[in-house]
Motif scaffolding. Structure first.
Motif, PDB file in Angstrom:
ATOM      1  N   ASP A  80       0.625  -1.429  -0.335  1.00  0.00           N
ATOM      2  CA  ASP A  80      -0.278   0.288  -0.295  1.00  0.00           C
ATOM      3  C   ASP A  80       1.130   1.305  -0.049  1.00  0.00           C
ATOM      4  O   ASP A  80       1.828   1.543   0.597  1.00  0.00           O
ATOM      5  CB  ASP A  80      -1.581  -0.009   0.972  1.00  0.00           C
ATOM      6  CG  ASP A  80      -2.314   1.224   1.238  1.00  0.00           C
ATOM      7  OD1 ASP A  80      -2.847   1.287   0.480  1.00  0.00           O
ATOM      8  OD2 ASP A  80      -2.290   1.599   2.225  1.00  0.00           O
ATOM      9  N   HIS A  81       0.686   2.667  -0.731  1.00  0.00           N
ATOM     10  CA  HIS A  81       1.697   2.788  -1.106  1.00  0.00           C
ATOM     11  C   HIS A  81       0.836   4.794  -0.297  1.00  0.00           C
ATOM     12  O   HIS A  81      -0.341   5.213  -0.636  1.00  0.00           O
ATOM     13  CB  HIS A  81       1.820   4.347  -2.398  1.00  0.00           C
ATOM     14  CG  HIS A  81       2.375   2.902  -3.053  1.00  0.00           C
ATOM     15  ND1 HIS A  81       3.641   2.787  -3.563  1.00  0.00           N
ATOM     16  CD2 HIS A  81       1.993   1.223  -3.493  1.00  0.00           C
ATOM     17  CE1 HIS A  81       4.350   1.757  -4.405  1.00  0.00           C
ATOM     18  NE2 HIS A  81       2.653   0.893  -4.551  1.00  0.00           N
ATOM     19  N   GLU A  82       1.513   5.315   0.514  1.00  0.00           N
ATOM     20  CA  GLU A  82       1.295   6.604   1.753  1.00  0.00           C
ATOM     21  C   GLU A  82       1.374   7.581   0.883  1.00  0.00           C
ATOM     22  O   GLU A  82       2.633   8.173  -0.042  1.00  0.00           O
ATOM     23  CB  GLU A  82       1.962   6.070   2.654  1.00  0.00           C
ATOM     24  CG  GLU A  82       1.453   5.003   3.978  1.00  0.00           C
ATOM     25  CD  GLU A  82       0.302   5.093   4.045  1.00  0.00           C
ATOM     26  OE1 GLU A  82      -1.027   6.162   3.968  1.00  0.00           O
ATOM     27  OE2 GLU A  82      -0.440   3.854   4.320  1.00  0.00           O
ATOM     28  N   ALA A  83       1.036   8.439   1.054  1.00  0.00           N
ATOM     29  CA  ALA A  83       0.972  10.131   1.035  1.00  0.00           C
ATOM     30  C   ALA A  83       2.214  10.555   0.746  1.00  0.00           C
ATOM     31  O   ALA A  83       2.600  11.156  -0.309  1.00  0.00           O
ATOM     32  CB  ALA A  83      -0.056  10.506   1.469  1.00  0.00           C
ATOM     33  N   ASP A  84       2.715   9.911   2.116  1.00  0.00           N
ATOM     34  CA  ASP A  84       4.630  10.756   2.013  1.00  0.00           C
ATOM     35  C   ASP A  84       4.874  10.058   1.602  1.00  0.00           C
ATOM     36  O   ASP A  84       6.521  10.065   1.776  1.00  0.00           O
ATOM     37  CB  ASP A  84       4.553  10.496   3.270  1.00  0.00           C
ATOM     38  CG  ASP A  84       4.513   9.216   3.705  1.00  0.00           C
ATOM     39  OD1 ASP A  84       4.662   8.458   3.349  1.00  0.00           O
ATOM     40  OD2 ASP A  84       4.887   9.153   5.736  1.00  0.00           O
ATOM     41  N   GLY A  85       5.077   9.285   0.826  1.00  0.00           N
ATOM     42  CA  GLY A  85       5.746   8.485   0.347  1.00  0.00           C
ATOM     43  C   GLY A  85       5.996   7.459   0.495  1.00  0.00           C
ATOM     44  O   GLY A  85       6.990   6.230  -0.340  1.00  0.00           O
ATOM     45  N   SER A  86       5.822   6.793   1.612  1.00  0.00           N
ATOM     46  CA  SER A  86       6.186   5.627   2.458  1.00  0.00           C
ATOM     47  C   SER A  86       5.416   4.558   1.746  1.00  0.00           C
ATOM     48  O   SER A  86       4.104   4.756   1.092  1.00  0.00           O
ATOM     49  CB  SER A  86       6.447   5.808   4.319  1.00  0.00           C
ATOM     50  OG  SER A  86       4.732   5.878   4.362  1.00  0.00           O
ATOM     51  N   THR A  87       5.791   2.791   2.139  1.00  0.00           N
ATOM     52  CA  THR A  87       4.739   2.576   1.982  1.00  0.00           C
ATOM     53  C   THR A  87       4.827   1.120   3.092  1.00  0.00           C
ATOM     54  O   THR A  87       5.214   0.895   3.733  1.00  0.00           O
ATOM     55  CB  THR A  87       5.360   0.854   0.453  1.00  0.00           C
ATOM     56  OG1 THR A  87       6.768   0.837   0.947  1.00  0.00           O
ATOM     57  CG2 THR A  87       5.989   1.508  -0.461  1.00  0.00           C
ATOM     58  N   ASN A  95       5.500  -0.593   7.679  1.00  0.00           N
ATOM     59  CA  ASN A  95       5.585   0.607   6.653  1.00  0.00           C
ATOM     60  C   ASN A  95       7.388   1.269   7.063  1.00  0.00           C
ATOM     61  O   ASN A  95       7.984   1.247   7.875  1.00  0.00           O
ATOM     62  CB  ASN A  95       5.335   1.719   7.731  1.00  0.00           C
ATOM     63  CG  ASN A  95       5.510   3.850   6.954  1.00  0.00           C
ATOM     64  OD1 ASN A  95       6.370   3.646   7.382  1.00  0.00           O
ATOM     65  ND2 ASN A  95       4.319   3.560   5.819  1.00  0.00           N
ATOM     66  N   ARG A  97       8.626   3.815   6.188  1.00  0.00           N
ATOM     67  CA  ARG A  97       8.999   5.029   6.966  1.00  0.00           C
ATOM     68  C   ARG A  97      10.547   4.871   8.372  1.00  0.00           C
ATOM     69  O   ARG A  97      10.605   5.498   8.113  1.00  0.00           O
ATOM     70  CB  ARG A  97       8.544   6.036   6.958  1.00  0.00           C
ATOM     71  CG  ARG A  97       8.506   7.549   7.454  1.00  0.00           C
ATOM     72  CD  ARG A  97       6.957   8.114   7.743  1.00  0.00           C
ATOM     73  NE  ARG A  97       6.201   7.407   8.800  1.00  0.00           N
ATOM     74  CZ  ARG A  97       4.724   7.531   8.121  1.00  0.00           C
ATOM     75  NH1 ARG A  97       4.634   7.349   6.519  1.00  0.00           N
ATOM     76  NH2 ARG A  97       4.395   6.401   7.680  1.00  0.00           N
ATOM     77  N   THR A 104      13.107   4.998  -1.070  1.00  0.00           N
ATOM     78  CA  THR A 104      12.997   6.131   0.202  1.00  0.00           C
ATOM     79  C   THR A 104      14.679   6.985   0.996  1.00  0.00           C
ATOM     80  O   THR A 104      14.713   5.792   1.669  1.00  0.00           O
ATOM     81  CB  THR A 104      12.301   6.407   1.056  1.00  0.00           C
ATOM     82  OG1 THR A 104      11.278   6.385   0.228  1.00  0.00           O
ATOM     83  CG2 THR A 104      11.642   8.050   1.746  1.00  0.00           C
TER      84      THR A 104
END
Length: 164
Positions: A80-87, A95, A97, A104
């Motif tokens: 799942d891709h998050e808005a902050d660029g993390s997955t 995650n 991040r 990243t």
């Protein structure tokens, strides 16, 4: 006389390093998605039990199975891709991040694994990382899906009928 334009690719358009990075990313996506596995409830319960998660840090096997269902639908290849660029990666949606390394540059990688390792159907890296996450003060509460769907509920159905 008109100068002929060369058909060779221009180094200005696609630097070699960038082309290799894109190719490596595409290949890793293809390889991990082709190796993904969607476990059945009881099959996953057996695997997680064999890894020692039943009772780990006070959480039942049913807690872990419930978590896996509500985070990934028992799918090891879930990303799942998050808005902050993390997955969020794998069966427990870990995650990038903080817990694993992806492309990243600012990921902390506290589990010391590549995020693609968390997509492996054998679950070894995933379980080791999840065990590390659960050692944090929040425990399984780190996962919002566990807090919302599993915490404080009768979870016996998640392992009921599984032949151990």
């Amino acid at each position: 006389m008109e100068a002929r334009r060369s058909w060779a690719p221009s180094s200005r358009l696609c630097p070699t390093g960038m082309a290799l990075l894109v190719l490596a990313s595409l290949l890793s996506c293809l390889l991990t998605s082709s190796e993904a596995k969607v476990y059945s409830r009881c099959e996953l319960a057996r695997v997680l039990r064999d890894f020692g998660l039943d009772g780990y840090r006070g959480y039942s096997l049913a807690d872990w199975v419930c978590l896996a269902y509500f985070t990934s639908g028992f799918n090891t290849g879930a990303v799942d891709h998050e808005a902050d660029g993390s997955t969020n990666n794998g069966i427990f949606q870990i995650n990038s991040r903080r817990w694993c390394k992806n492309l990243t540059p600012d990921s902390h990688n506290q589990c010391r694994v590549y995020c693609s390792d968390l997509l492996n159907p054998n679950l070894k890296d995933t379980v080791i990382c999840a065990m590390k996450i659960v050692q944090e003060p929040q425990g399984l509460g780190y996962w919002e899906s566990w807090r919302r769907h599993c915490q404080g509920k009768d979870l016996s159905d998640w392992v009921d009928g599984c032949d151990f």
